[in-house]
Design an enzyme around this catalytic site. Structure first.
Site, short mmCIF file in Angstrom:
data_model
loop_
_atom_site.label_atom_id
_atom_site.label_comp_id
_atom_site.label_asym_id
_atom_site.label_seq_id
_atom_site.Cartn_x
_atom_site.Cartn_y
_atom_site.Cartn_z
N GLY A 17 -4.72 10.52 0.48
CA GLY A 17 -5.81 10.09 1.35
C GLY A 17 -5.86 10.90 2.64
CG ASP A 38 -3.55 8.42 -3.57
OD1 ASP A 38 -3.45 8.56 -2.35
OD2 ASP A 38 -4.54 7.89 -4.12
CE LYS A 96 -5.43 -8.73 -8.56
NZ LYS A 96 -6.02 -8.35 -9.85
NE ARG A 111 14.48 -1.63 -7.71
CZ ARG A 111 13.17 -1.91 -7.64
NH1 ARG A 111 12.78 -3.15 -7.45
NH2 ARG A 111 12.27 -0.96 -7.77
CE1 TYR A 150 -7.69 -1.65 5.48
CE2 TYR A 150 -8.34 -2.42 7.67
CZ TYR A 150 -7.72 -1.48 6.86
OH TYR A 150 -7.11 -0.38 7.43
CE LYS A 154 -3.88 -1.90 5.63
NZ LYS A 154 -2.88 -0.85 5.37
NE ARG A 191 -12.37 5.55 7.59
CZ ARG A 191 -11.08 5.81 7.38
NH1 ARG A 191 -10.17 5.27 8.14
NH2 ARG A 191 -10.72 6.61 6.39
#
Ligand code: NAD
Ligand code: UDP
Length: 315
Positions: A17, A38, A96, A111, A150, A154, A191
């Site tokens: 991105g 990605d 998700k 882990r 969003y 977040k 944007r």
């Protein structure tokens, strides 16, 4: 950027991105091995192609909503569409990505005992009634609006990061990123900076939503990447959150006028309905980031010049 002597292996999710690709390049430049992950939802191969000839760069196509395994020293979790147009395209998937993605990557960090940084956002402050926004401010967020997938995704990811930290001792870092712009933004990003520059270069109408009096603080990408790596490297055991952004605040109308003038465009400035829950003002208090030795250096006009140059090559 300051790194230890031993070269690190670093996982960057969302690495194809806008911000992720700059971060991968900066980490390679600092001598790290980079594993870029990605699913190309909004990311682009063009952003990572320049890095693919570097033997220390590796790409894996994967969706963070599915568990993932790797041996790395650090994880930067950047995966999530950031533009309102993109994150509202499939709001359930956006939640998700933030929530399941955070769980999967925190499980991995636990882990393999890796340090993990979350790219959070100024959107956790919502439409703020405190200005400028300090990290202590809890925000004013609509839980059921079109931006909630969003914002709340977040916010929940931040909760998970802090619960892993408290419950399992996972070494976490949370940065809250304010509007950032620069090369490698997609043409269809939606944007405001990319929209205005493209419209100006094409001599099309500049689309201001509302009356243009709402404000944003725009940070150039090189400053932001420096900020993210500074938090990862220099904040010791402190989990954050740390605001990262440029505190210079502009109205959207001022931005439109600047872009039209800098591109010598024939575009007209036009006004359109304001989207629901659009925050009225946004400016970071960056006291905490400054205490780590970071502050943004690139003025809006200088950053816009570089971004306009990049977009000229694309249209
Ligand atoms: P972007 O859309 O350019 O990049 C997001 C990347 O994540 C893309 O490459 C996309 O393909 C990938 N991705 C999305 N969902 C995924 C999934 N389920 N699995 C794997 N990869 C997935 O956006 P950006 O501006 O580079 O933002 C990067 C991060 O920074 C995001 O987490 C965003 O919320 C955060 N952030 C950005 C800004 C900003 O102004 N750019 C502001 C605040 C926060
Ligand atoms: N905006 C605008 N015209 C556009 C795109 C955005 O006026 O073509 C406005 C938008 O309504 C918001 C501000 O610009 O008030 C910043 O929008 P953006 O989508 O860049 O990011 P946000 O900070 O809202 O997530």
């Amino acid at each position: 950027m300051r790194f230890g002597k031993i070269s690190k292996r670093v996982l960057v999710t969302g690495g194809a991105g806008f911000l992720g690709s700059h971060l991968c390049a900066a980490l390679l430049g600092a001598g790290c091995e980079v594993l870029c992950l990605d699913n190309f939802f909004t990311g682009r191969k063009a952003n990572i192609i320049p890095m693919t000839s570097d033997p220390r760069f590796e790409f894996v196509r994967h969706d963070v909503t599915e568990p993932y395994n790797a041996e790395v020293d650090e994880i930067y979790n950047m995966a999530c569409p950031a533009s309102p147009v993109h994150y509202q395209f499939d709001p359930v998937q956006t939640v998700k990505t933030s929530v399941h993605g955070a769980i999967n990557l925190l499980d991995l960090a636990f882990r393999i005992k890796a340090r993990i940084l979350q790219a959070s956002t100024s959107e956790v402050y919502g439409d703020p009634d405190e200005h400028p926004q300090r990290e202590e401010y809890w925000g004013r967020v609509n839980p059921i609006g079109p931006r909630s997938c969003y914002d709340e995704g977040k916010r929940c990811a931040e909760t998970l990061f802090f619960d892993f930290h408290r419950q399992y001792g996972t070494p976490i870092k949370v940065v809250r990123i304010f509007n950032t712009y620069g090369p490698n933004m997609s043409l269809d990003d939606g944007r405001v900076v990319s929209n205005f520059i493209l419209q100006a270069l094409r001599n099309e109408d500049i689309t201001i939503f509302g009356d243009g009096s709402q404000t944003r603080s725009f940070c150039y990408v090189s400053d932001l990447i420096e900020g993210i790596t500074t938090v990862m490297e220099r904040s010791g055991d402190a989990p954050g959150p740390v605001n990262l952004g440029n505190p210079s605040e502009f109205t959207i109308l001022e931005l439109a006028e600047k872009v039209v003038s800098m591109t010598s465009s024939r575009s007209r400035i036009t006004f359109h309905p304001l989207p629901a829950d659009d925050p009225r003002q946004r400016r970071p208090d960056i006291t905490k980031a400054k205490q780590l030795g970071w502050s943004p250096k690139v003025a809006l006009e200088d950053g816009l010049r570089e971004t306009i140059k990049y977009f000229r090559g694309m249209v």
